[in-house]
Design a protein around this motif. Structure first.
Motif, mmCIF file in Angstrom:
data_model
loop_
_atom_site.group_PDB
_atom_site.id
_atom_site.type_symbol
_atom_site.label_atom_id
_atom_site.label_comp_id
_atom_site.label_asym_id
_atom_site.label_seq_id
_atom_site.Cartn_x
_atom_site.Cartn_y
_atom_site.Cartn_z
ATOM 1 N N GLN A 94 57.678 35.489 35.417
ATOM 2 C CA GLN A 94 56.414 36.075 35.847
ATOM 3 C C GLN A 94 55.812 36.958 34.760
ATOM 4 O O GLN A 94 54.587 37.036 34.627
ATOM 5 N N THR A 95 56.650 37.622 33.994
ATOM 6 C CA THR A 95 56.138 38.434 32.884
ATOM 7 C C THR A 95 55.413 37.549 31.878
ATOM 8 O O THR A 95 54.332 37.899 31.386
ATOM 9 N N ARG A 96 56.005 36.395 31.559
ATOM 10 C CA ARG A 96 55.359 35.476 30.628
ATOM 11 C C ARG A 96 54.007 35.000 31.173
ATOM 12 O O ARG A 96 53.011 34.948 30.440
ATOM 13 N N VAL A 97 53.974 34.683 32.467
ATOM 14 C CA VAL A 97 52.732 34.197 33.079
ATOM 15 C C VAL A 97 51.646 35.270 33.032
ATOM 16 O O VAL A 97 50.490 34.993 32.666
ATOM 17 N N TRP A 98 52.004 36.504 33.361
ATOM 18 C CA TRP A 98 50.985 37.554 33.414
ATOM 19 C C TRP A 98 50.606 38.056 32.029
ATOM 20 O O TRP A 98 49.496 38.581 31.846
ATOM 21 N N GLN A 99 51.477 37.918 31.049
ATOM 22 C CA GLN A 99 51.065 38.212 29.681
ATOM 23 C C GLN A 99 49.970 37.256 29.236
ATOM 24 O O GLN A 99 48.993 37.653 28.584
ATOM 25 N N GLN A 100 50.130 35.986 29.592
ATOM 26 C CA GLN A 100 49.096 35.002 29.284
ATOM 27 C C GLN A 100 47.816 35.318 30.050
ATOM 28 O O GLN A 100 46.703 35.171 29.525
ATOM 29 N N ALA A 101 47.961 35.783 31.302
ATOM 30 C CA ALA A 101 46.779 36.119 32.103
ATOM 31 C C ALA A 101 45.995 37.271 31.484
ATOM 32 O O ALA A 101 44.758 37.259 31.475
ATOM 33 N N THR A 102 46.675 38.264 30.964
ATOM 34 C CA THR A 102 45.967 39.395 30.339
ATOM 35 C C THR A 102 45.272 38.975 29.054
ATOM 36 O O THR A 102 44.238 39.546 28.684
ATOM 37 N N GLN A 103 45.829 37.978 28.370
ATOM 38 C CA GLN A 103 45.155 37.478 27.167
ATOM 39 C C GLN A 103 43.897 36.699 27.523
ATOM 40 O O GLN A 103 42.880 36.790 26.828
ATOM 41 N N ASN A 104 43.985 35.944 28.615
ATOM 42 C CA ASN A 104 42.817 35.160 29.044
ATOM 43 C C ASN A 104 41.766 36.034 29.716
ATOM 44 O O ASN A 104 40.569 35.736 29.624
ATOM 45 N N ARG A 105 42.206 37.094 30.416
ATOM 46 C CA ARG A 105 41.274 37.971 31.139
ATOM 47 C C ARG A 105 41.555 39.424 30.747
ATOM 48 O O ARG A 105 42.175 40.178 31.516
ATOM 49 N N PRO A 106 41.143 39.834 29.567
ATOM 50 C CA PRO A 106 41.477 41.195 29.092
ATOM 51 C C PRO A 106 40.855 42.310 29.907
ATOM 52 O O PRO A 106 41.285 43.458 29.800
ATOM 53 N N ASP A 107 39.842 42.009 30.731
ATOM 54 C CA ASP A 107 39.202 43.034 31.556
ATOM 55 C C ASP A 107 39.669 42.982 33.006
ATOM 56 O O ASP A 107 39.061 43.606 33.876
ATOM 57 N N ASP A 108 40.738 42.278 33.290
ATOM 58 C CA ASP A 108 41.278 42.159 34.639
ATOM 59 C C ASP A 108 42.327 43.256 34.856
ATOM 60 O O ASP A 108 43.477 43.133 34.426
ATOM 61 N N ALA A 109 41.928 44.331 35.530
ATOM 62 C CA ALA A 109 42.839 45.465 35.736
ATOM 63 C C ALA A 109 44.034 45.068 36.590
ATOM 64 O O ALA A 109 45.149 45.552 36.373
ATOM 65 N N GLU A 110 43.823 44.182 37.555
ATOM 66 C CA GLU A 110 44.927 43.773 38.424
ATOM 67 C C GLU A 110 45.990 43.008 37.635
ATOM 68 O O GLU A 110 47.197 43.164 37.879
ATOM 69 N N ALA A 111 45.556 42.182 36.691
ATOM 70 C CA ALA A 111 46.515 41.452 35.863
ATOM 71 C C ALA A 111 47.331 42.409 35.003
ATOM 72 O O ALA A 111 48.553 42.258 34.860
ATOM 73 N N TRP A 112 46.673 43.411 34.422
ATOM 74 C CA TRP A 112 47.384 44.380 33.586
ATOM 75 C C TRP A 112 48.381 45.191 34.410
ATOM 76 O O TRP A 112 49.491 45.474 33.957
#
Length: 430
Positions: free
Chosen positions: A156-174
């Motif tokens: 899950q850490t790997r998945v959400w690291q990719q999510a923060t790269q794709n959506r850098p302004d997504d506070a929930e992802a961070w």
């Protein structure tokens, strides 16, 4: 986001609609009274004219009977007809009065009332029937971590690291990434991710979470920014529960037991008396009271030292709860650099991954004896001695960092009973 609770808006709307309904009713009643007065006045004038005519007609009948123009039978018949007409006029006057009283104001008035009640019912449904629209759920409460095993956490850490790269302004992802990293004791990385979250959504709870991660990444030291963030939250919200609890933990870690007691006492007043949080705070308060200078003087016990030497057990209220040794195979000992740090810490089997006790040493020979006590925790509930069993982790850091790094050697041992002695943690690989 509004700081007024949603029921305040509903109450204001209810008062507004009530006032409007009262105005409509009052206006309708006033108009009905005016119409009724007009009808009554008109009917009174007409009735008086009819009565004068009928009285005059009755007098003419009596005069005709006296003069002999009418006989007795003709007079009686004419008189009966006149009296029947009088009764008929009275019945028609009552019907007209009732019709004038009802008028058009009745349907209009009740139409307004039905309309207002419908509007109020719709607003009540929006506020009470659909609870998700009451109040936006804070970001700090929306994010939950479901992973439990190391493999799930890593994936899950790997998945959400990719999510923060794709959506850098997504506070929930961070925030999701930060909590996944915290669950893996990567406190420094979690603190950095929380910094990105706060830049997007500055919530007080998240500032407290960041202060805790910053202190954990520094080995439990709150001096500097962690204390500043805690004090900023308490300055704005003096009754912030998480800030008070963490402030007590920070004061406890600095051996300021009276200050810790003050913070935890204030926090205790904010939770239900029979809750689990209250029980944990009461245990922490008991420890703070026992460790205060007044209690120590009354018992004739010397105050504890400001800091414990690495790898040694503390005396007094910091009696060892778990004792054992860490072993390392001879093959792995060859790869350990001089000055490497050995960390041994205990985690609750369920709930937060925050260590309840941390021990560290710089070993020169193996095996290494260790002892964990309540005083080695972060200060906040739960304390080590309050848990029935814990998960022990032993890790060798080649760099001395409190955060797990590539190349560190580690072993975990679940289901360790508190109060046990002779625990063996055997490090055999990464």
């Amino acid at each position: 986001m509004s700081f007024l609770p949603p029921w305040v808006g509903l109450l204001l709307a209810l008062l507004l609609f009530g006032a409007l309904a009262a105005w409509v009713l009052r206006r309708g009643l006033a108009r009905q009274a005016a119409n009724l007065a007009q009808v009554v006045t008109g009917e009174d004038v007409q009735a008086q004219a009819h009565r004068r005519i009928q009285q005059q007609h009755l007098a003419d009948l009596d005069r005709a009977l006296t003069e002999g123009r009418l006989n007795a039978n003709q007079h009686a018949a004419a008189r009966d007809e006149l009296m029947r007409q009088v009764l008929l006029d009275q019945a028609q006057a009552g019907t007209a009065l009732q019709r004038g009283g009802d008028g058009v104001t009745g349907p209009v008035r009740w139409g307004w009332i039905v309309l207002l009640l419908g509007a109020l019912s719709g607003l009540s449904y929006l506020q009470l029937g659909a609870q998700q629209t009451w109040w936006p759920v804070p970001l700090s409460q929306r994010v939950q971590i479901s992973a439990t095993s190391p493999e799930q956490l890593a994936e899950q850490t790997r998945v959400w690291q990719q999510a923060t790269q794709n959506r850098p302004d997504d506070a929930e992802a961070w925030l999701t990434l930060a909590r996944l990293q915290a669950a893996q004791n990567a406190h420094a990385q979690a603190e950095q991710a929380l910094a990105r979250v706060l830049a997007l959504s500055p919530e007080p709870d998240l500032w407290i979470e960041r202060a805790q991660m910053k202190a954990l990444s520094a080995g439990g030291v709150y001096t500097g920014e962690p204390w500043q963030w805690i004090e900023n939250v308490l300055r704005e919200q003096p009754r912030h529960l998480n800030a008070l609890v963490l402030a007590g933990s920070a004061a406890w870690s600095e051996k300021r037991h009276a200050a810790a007691q003050s913070y935890w006492q204030r926090a205790l007043g904010l939770v239900p008396a029979d809750s689990e949080a209250a029980q944990g705070l009461q245990q922490a308060l008991a420890q703070a009271q026992a460790a205060s200078p007044a209690a120590e003087l009354a018992q004739g016990v010397a105050a504890p030292p400001s800091a414990a030497a690495p790898g040694t057990a503390l005396a007094g209220d910091a009696r060892p709860v778990i004792q054992g040794e860490v072993r390392l195979s001879p093959e792995l000992q060859k790869h350990i650099v001089t000055g490497a740090t050995l960390f041994v810490y205990a985690l609750a089997e369920e709930g937060s991954r925050r260590p309840v006790a941390i021990w560290r040493s710089t070993p020169t020979s193996w095996p290494v004896r260790f002892a964990l006590s309540d005083s080695m925790g972060m200060g906040a509930p739960p304390v080590l001695s309050s848990l029935a069993q814990v998960r022990l982790v032993a890790r060798i850091s080649q760099t001395g960092s409190a955060q797990k790094q590539a190349g560190d050697l580690q072993v975990e041992l679940p289901g360790v009973k508190t109060g046990v002695q002779g625990v063996v943690l055997d490090i055999t690989g990464r």
